[in-house]
Design a protein around this motif. Structure first.
Motif, PDB file in Angstrom:
ATOM      1  N   VAL A   1      -5.016 -46.111  26.700  1.00 24.38           N
ATOM      2  CA  VAL A   1      -6.154 -46.923  27.356  1.00 24.38           C
ATOM      3  C   VAL A   1      -7.399 -46.467  26.672  1.00 24.38           C
ATOM      4  CG1 VAL A   1      -7.470 -47.249  29.313  1.00 24.38           C
ATOM      5  CG2 VAL A   1      -5.089 -46.973  29.590  1.00 24.38           C
TER       6      VAL A   1
ATOM      7  N   ILE B   1      -6.314 -51.942  26.903  1.00 22.25           N
ATOM      8  CA  ILE B   1      -5.002 -51.552  27.614  1.00 22.25           C
ATOM      9  C   ILE B   1      -3.833 -51.784  26.435  1.00 22.25           C
ATOM     10  CG2 ILE B   1      -3.426 -51.494  29.259  1.00 22.25           C
ATOM     11  CD1 ILE B   1      -5.745 -52.214  31.088  1.00 22.25           C
TER      12      ILE B   1
ATOM     13  N   LEU C   1     -12.727 -52.473  31.780  1.00 24.16           N
ATOM     14  CA  LEU C   1     -12.704 -51.194  32.708  1.00 24.16           C
ATOM     15  C   LEU C   1     -14.035 -50.877  33.120  1.00 24.16           C
ATOM     16  CD1 LEU C   1     -10.117 -49.440  30.323  1.00 24.16           C
ATOM     17  CD2 LEU C   1      -9.718 -50.814  32.452  1.00 24.16           C
TER      18      LEU C   1
ATOM     19  N   ILE D   1     -15.055 -51.234  36.620  1.00 23.74           N
ATOM     20  CA  ILE D   1     -14.485 -50.770  37.840  1.00 23.74           C
ATOM     21  C   ILE D   1     -15.503 -50.222  38.482  1.00 23.74           C
ATOM     22  CG2 ILE D   1     -13.079 -48.786  38.560  1.00 23.74           C
ATOM     23  CD1 ILE D   1     -11.562 -49.161  35.850  1.00 23.74           C
TER      24      ILE D   1
ATOM     25  N   THR E   1      -7.724 -45.803  36.447  1.00 21.47           N
ATOM     26  CA  THR E   1      -6.844 -46.240  35.518  1.00 21.47           C
ATOM     27  C   THR E   1      -5.517 -45.232  35.453  1.00 21.47           C
ATOM     28  OG1 THR E   1      -8.969 -46.842  34.211  1.00 21.47           O
ATOM     29  CG2 THR E   1      -6.956 -47.040  33.201  1.00 21.47           C
TER      30      THR E   1
ATOM     31  N   VAL F   1      -6.144 -41.362  27.096  1.00 21.81           N
ATOM     32  CA  VAL F   1      -7.131 -42.215  27.391  1.00 21.81           C
ATOM     33  C   VAL F   1      -8.143 -41.731  26.095  1.00 21.81           C
ATOM     34  CG1 VAL F   1      -9.297 -42.303  28.496  1.00 21.81           C
ATOM     35  CG2 VAL F   1      -7.135 -42.051  29.898  1.00 21.81           C
TER      36      VAL F   1
END
Ligand SMILES: [Zn+2]
Length: 326
Positions: free
Chosen positions: A134, A146, A163, A166, A256, A265
């Motif tokens: 991600v 992603i 993202l 969020i 996530t 990540v």
């Protein structure tokens, strides 16, 4: 001849294109102006000009499997821009695939520019060798991408990977998207600069540090780079800005991780020029927002491809989605 793809990165100022193989090795890097102010139809014309230039340099298009395009905003499965590209007036509603097929006989595939950069990192950069990654791109805003089981996850109507929106703070700072408390309000370059101004203003006339003096003296000159230059000098207020921004980012990272349990990540974008200090601080906070068993099996790393990620990811989409059927 080895199969090749055209990768195009559509930016507000420039259109960048390459021809590349499926190992991510590119050639004929070419730029033409986007001329965004002339409207969507004109931008599309310039994309066709760029494709023509790339094919001319290559000498043939027989071995080219298709054209991949990374664009701001969202693109529906049929190649229509759905919106979300404020820096490209009139781009919404443009049909991208048909003109490319008609003019060159090449299939096209387009997706959000940050999402395709995430694919490039997964295949050729910081996510190489793992199946699930991600990406958070920390720039003026926060974009994301992603990659699941080595494939880009675009979601219905190409809208997956947002993202930056969020929500990490209930009733937090209002965001352009209509929500409040989106992570990009705190951990993007813009968010970091705003935090720096707020914390410095609170110290005005009392516990000033070298950092707050500079920020309060010329607020419009503050950048995220300046904040991190003072973090390096251990200025307590600059360090506090970093702690807050990374705590907020860690909340989004934790959400996530719980949802996707990726191997890695990847943090990229201009803010990550600051480097390891952000990785370390986000890694400190993330376990507070994530199931321990998932956290133990994931690592947070810095993106590797820089500005090339856009063109490489666009080309990679061709191999992923078009090469088999061509
Ligand atoms: Zn938002």
């Amino acid at each position: 001849m080895e199969k090749a793809a055209i990768g195009i990165d559509l930016g507000g100022t420039n259109l960048k294109g390459i021809i590349m193989n499926d190992k991510g090795q590119g050639r004929h890097l070419t730029r033409v102006p986007t001329e965004a102010e002339k409207g969507g139809a004109h931008v599309l014309e310039n994309i066709l000009v760029l494709i023509e230039k790339l094919i001319a340099q290559e000498g043939s298009k027989d071995h080219i499997s298709g054209v991949g395009i990374g664009t701001p905003g969202f693109v529906d499965d049929d190649g229509t821009v759905l919106g979300g590209a404020e820096n490209l007036p009139g781009w919404k509603g443009t049909q991208i695939y048909k003109p490319i097929l008609e003019k060159f006989g090449l299939k096209a595939i387009a997706a959000n520019d940050v999402t395709v950069a995430a694919l490039a990192e997964a295949k050729y950069g910081a996510g190489k060798g793992v199946r699930n990654s991600v990406c958070f791109a920390l720039g003026t805003g926060i974009g994301g991408g992603i990659v699941i089981e080595n494939h880009l996850y675009k979601g219905t109507h190409g809208m997956a990977g947002e993202l930056g929106h969020i929500v990490v703070e209930t009733n937090g700072i209002p965001c352009n998207c209509g929500q409040k408390g989106c992570v990009e309000r705190y951990a993007s370059a813009t968010g970091i600069v705003n935090l720096a101004k707020k914390l410095s203003a609170e110290k005005k006339g009392k516990d000033e540090t070298q950092f707050t003096k500079e920020v309060n003296g010329n607020p419009s000159a503050v950048t995220s780079k300046m904040v991190y230059d003072f973090v390096k000098k251990s200025d307590p207020v600059a360090m506090n800005v970093n702690e807050i921004a990374c705590d907020m980012l860690a909340r989004a990272v934790g959400i996530t991780l719980n949802a996707l349990s990726p191997d890695r990540v990847i943090l990229g974008g201009g803010v990550m020029m600051a480097g390891q200090v952000i990785i370390d601080t986000v890694s400190k906070y993330t376990p507070r927002y994530c199931w321990p068993a998932i956290w133990e099996r994931c690592e947070i790393v810095i993106a590797q491809l820089g500005e090339d990620a856009g063109v490489l990811g666009s080309g990679a989409m061709v191999f992923e989605e078009l090469a088999i059927i061509c």
